[in-house]
Design a protein around this motif. Sequence first.
Motif, PDB file in Angstrom:
ATOM      1  N   ASP A 128       0.819  -1.211   0.000  1.00 37.64           N
ATOM      2  CA  ASP A 128       0.000   0.000   0.000  1.00 37.64           C
ATOM      3  C   ASP A 128       0.850   1.256   0.000  1.00 37.64           C
ATOM      4  O   ASP A 128       0.325   2.358  -0.159  1.00 37.64           O
ATOM      5  CB  ASP A 128      -0.924  -0.021   1.228  1.00 37.64           C
ATOM      6  CG  ASP A 128      -1.969   1.072   1.175  1.00 37.64           C
ATOM      7  OD1 ASP A 128      -2.550   1.276   0.095  1.00 37.64           O
ATOM      8  OD2 ASP A 128      -2.176   1.742   2.198  1.00 37.64           O
ATOM      9  N   ALA A 182      -3.427   2.489  -8.093  1.00 37.93           N
ATOM     10  CA  ALA A 182      -4.772   2.704  -7.560  1.00 37.93           C
ATOM     11  C   ALA A 182      -5.616   3.433  -8.593  1.00 37.93           C
ATOM     12  O   ALA A 182      -5.105   4.005  -9.559  1.00 37.93           O
ATOM     13  CB  ALA A 182      -4.699   3.512  -6.263  1.00 37.93           C
ATOM     14  N   SER A 217      -9.214   6.207  -9.025  1.00 39.69           N
ATOM     15  CA  SER A 217     -10.044   7.245  -8.375  1.00 39.69           C
ATOM     16  C   SER A 217      -9.330   8.019  -7.279  1.00 39.69           C
ATOM     17  O   SER A 217      -9.686   7.894  -6.102  1.00 39.69           O
ATOM     18  CB  SER A 217     -11.318   6.626  -7.824  1.00 39.69           C
ATOM     19  OG  SER A 217     -12.098   6.084  -8.850  1.00 39.69           O
ATOM     20  N   PRO A 226      -3.064   6.091  -0.518  1.00 40.29           N
ATOM     21  CA  PRO A 226      -4.176   7.016  -0.240  1.00 40.29           C
ATOM     22  C   PRO A 226      -3.699   8.420   0.125  1.00 40.29           C
ATOM     23  O   PRO A 226      -4.332   9.417  -0.256  1.00 40.29           O
ATOM     24  CB  PRO A 226      -4.898   6.356   0.938  1.00 40.29           C
ATOM     25  CG  PRO A 226      -4.603   4.903   0.783  1.00 40.29           C
ATOM     26  CD  PRO A 226      -3.191   4.846   0.271  1.00 40.29           C
ATOM     27  N   ASP A 235     -12.914  10.855  -3.353  1.00 44.04           N
ATOM     28  CA  ASP A 235     -13.442   9.497  -3.151  1.00 44.04           C
ATOM     29  C   ASP A 235     -12.603   8.709  -2.144  1.00 44.04           C
ATOM     30  O   ASP A 235     -13.137   7.849  -1.435  1.00 44.04           O
ATOM     31  CB  ASP A 235     -13.459   8.746  -4.486  1.00 44.04           C
ATOM     32  CG  ASP A 235     -14.496   9.314  -5.453  1.00 44.04           C
ATOM     33  OD1 ASP A 235     -15.405  10.023  -4.990  1.00 44.04           O
ATOM     34  OD2 ASP A 235     -14.370   9.053  -6.667  1.00 44.04           O
ATOM     35  N   VAL A 236     -11.304   8.995  -2.100  1.00 43.46           N
ATOM     36  CA  VAL A 236     -10.417   8.226  -1.224  1.00 43.46           C
ATOM     37  C   VAL A 236     -10.824   8.356   0.247  1.00 43.46           C
ATOM     38  O   VAL A 236     -10.564   7.446   1.052  1.00 43.46           O
ATOM     39  CB  VAL A 236      -8.948   8.668  -1.426  1.00 43.46           C
ATOM     40  CG1 VAL A 236      -8.732  10.103  -0.955  1.00 43.46           C
ATOM     41  CG2 VAL A 236      -7.993   7.718  -0.726  1.00 43.46           C
ATOM     42  N   TRP A 261     -13.776   8.194   1.475  1.00 48.11           N
ATOM     43  CA  TRP A 261     -14.834   7.240   1.816  1.00 48.11           C
ATOM     44  C   TRP A 261     -14.231   5.932   2.338  1.00 48.11           C
ATOM     45  O   TRP A 261     -14.781   5.313   3.254  1.00 48.11           O
ATOM     46  CB  TRP A 261     -15.698   6.953   0.584  1.00 48.11           C
ATOM     47  CG  TRP A 261     -16.522   8.124   0.146  1.00 48.11           C
ATOM     48  CD1 TRP A 261     -16.251   9.003  -0.855  1.00 48.11           C
ATOM     49  CD2 TRP A 261     -17.757   8.556   0.727  1.00 48.11           C
ATOM     50  NE1 TRP A 261     -17.238   9.962  -0.942  1.00 48.11           N
ATOM     51  CE2 TRP A 261     -18.180   9.711   0.016  1.00 48.11           C
ATOM     52  CE3 TRP A 261     -18.558   8.079   1.772  1.00 48.11           C
ATOM     53  CZ2 TRP A 261     -19.359  10.387   0.322  1.00 48.11           C
ATOM     54  CZ3 TRP A 261     -19.737   8.756   2.079  1.00 48.11           C
ATOM     55  CH2 TRP A 261     -20.123   9.893   1.353  1.00 48.11           C
ATOM     56  N   ASP A 262     -13.114   5.530   1.768  1.00 46.73           N
ATOM     57  CA  ASP A 262     -12.453   4.296   2.206  1.00 46.73           C
ATOM     58  C   ASP A 262     -11.449   4.538   3.328  1.00 46.73           C
ATOM     59  O   ASP A 262     -11.074   3.592   4.034  1.00 46.73           O
ATOM     60  CB  ASP A 262     -11.730   3.640   1.023  1.00 46.73           C
ATOM     61  CG  ASP A 262     -12.695   3.215  -0.072  1.00 46.73           C
ATOM     62  OD1 ASP A 262     -13.814   2.780   0.259  1.00 46.73           O
ATOM     63  OD2 ASP A 262     -12.327   3.337  -1.262  1.00 46.73           O
ATOM     64  N   HIS A 263     -11.013   5.796   3.468  1.00 42.27           N
ATOM     65  CA  HIS A 263     -10.002   6.115   4.490  1.00 42.27           C
ATOM     66  C   HIS A 263     -10.426   7.363   5.274  1.00 42.27           C
ATOM     67  O   HIS A 263      -9.807   8.429   5.163  1.00 42.27           O
ATOM     68  CB  HIS A 263      -8.636   6.332   3.832  1.00 42.27           C
ATOM     69  CG  HIS A 263      -8.120   5.141   3.099  1.00 42.27           C
ATOM     70  ND1 HIS A 263      -7.420   4.131   3.711  1.00 42.27           N
ATOM     71  CD2 HIS A 263      -8.227   4.786   1.790  1.00 42.27           C
ATOM     72  CE1 HIS A 263      -7.110   3.207   2.821  1.00 42.27           C
ATOM     73  NE2 HIS A 263      -7.590   3.579   1.647  1.00 42.27           N
ATOM     74  N   ASN A 265      -9.341  12.321   7.038  1.00 42.10           N
ATOM     75  CA  ASN A 265     -10.164  13.535   6.958  1.00 42.10           C
ATOM     76  C   ASN A 265      -9.462  14.751   7.541  1.00 42.10           C
ATOM     77  O   ASN A 265      -9.533  15.845   6.982  1.00 42.10           O
ATOM     78  CB  ASN A 265     -11.498  13.312   7.691  1.00 42.10           C
ATOM     79  CG  ASN A 265     -12.623  12.958   6.742  1.00 42.10           C
ATOM     80  OD1 ASN A 265     -12.994  13.735   5.867  1.00 42.10           O
ATOM     81  ND2 ASN A 265     -13.165  11.755   6.919  1.00 42.10           N
TER      82      ASN A 265
END
Length: 269
Positions: free
Chosen positions: A6, A38, A40, A118, A192-193, A195-197, A201
């Motif tokens: 990752d 990756a 998006s 991310p 969008d990233v 939403w998964d991470h 924020n």
Amino acid sequence: MHPSSDSIIFSSDRITVRALYIAERIDIRSLELSERYADSPLVIPAGAHGCATLFRYGVVVLFGLQPLEEANFIKGLESFLHQSLETIETETVELRISESGGEGINNNIITLRESTIPRMQLVAEILSKSIVLAHYESTVAAAFDSIDPFARGLKNENFSQRHHKPLLQYVGDTLLIQHRMVGRVEVTEKPDVLWDHPELNRLFQRLEDEYEIVERHHSIEHKLSLIARTVETALDVVETNRSNRLEWYIIILICIEIVISLFEIVTRH
């Protein structure tokens, strides 16, 4: 997908990140078929130890590329570009990877605890929006200067039909900028990233505040609104002047007809 972990292993813990606004659109769909880290936004390997993040609306963000690698990478993208820009907008920042301390930006240096994909996507999102805003800030500023004569014309009521075409062009340009910022770039939308991470924020908020993304977007929207109102008012004045001229033409024609009729009556007697 790329078979790595990752995280991206750069050649140094301090790398250069460059955002370039190079075209109106990049054919991301074709590039998605290549090796990638990756989606998006799309992240692909670039250079010897770097990576690139590409956005459909014409921005590419390069991480850890040397100048020659950057030039070769951009050249390799030419067949995927639509409406390349004559003047490429650029923005450069230093990225530092440090496990100690907080994440954020200070003195144009972005600090991250890890070089995870991310996080790279998030940095790329902020820089891409910033550079697009910079492009439209310049465009709107130029439009503001150009609209000044029309605003003065409103004051002096000095408008004619010859102003109709350039005014309509300003309306089209204004709508086009709004469409691109809202429809393509989605400047005020969260990436969008997140939403998964969701743990990223706070980092996103810090970067967004530092680059004043929301404030700059609102400023452009406000200026576009002023331009639109000025142009619409000027068009109304042009149409009113046109209607007034037509009314005078009709009055003159009626007067001419009356004079001719009177002349015929007099000559008969």
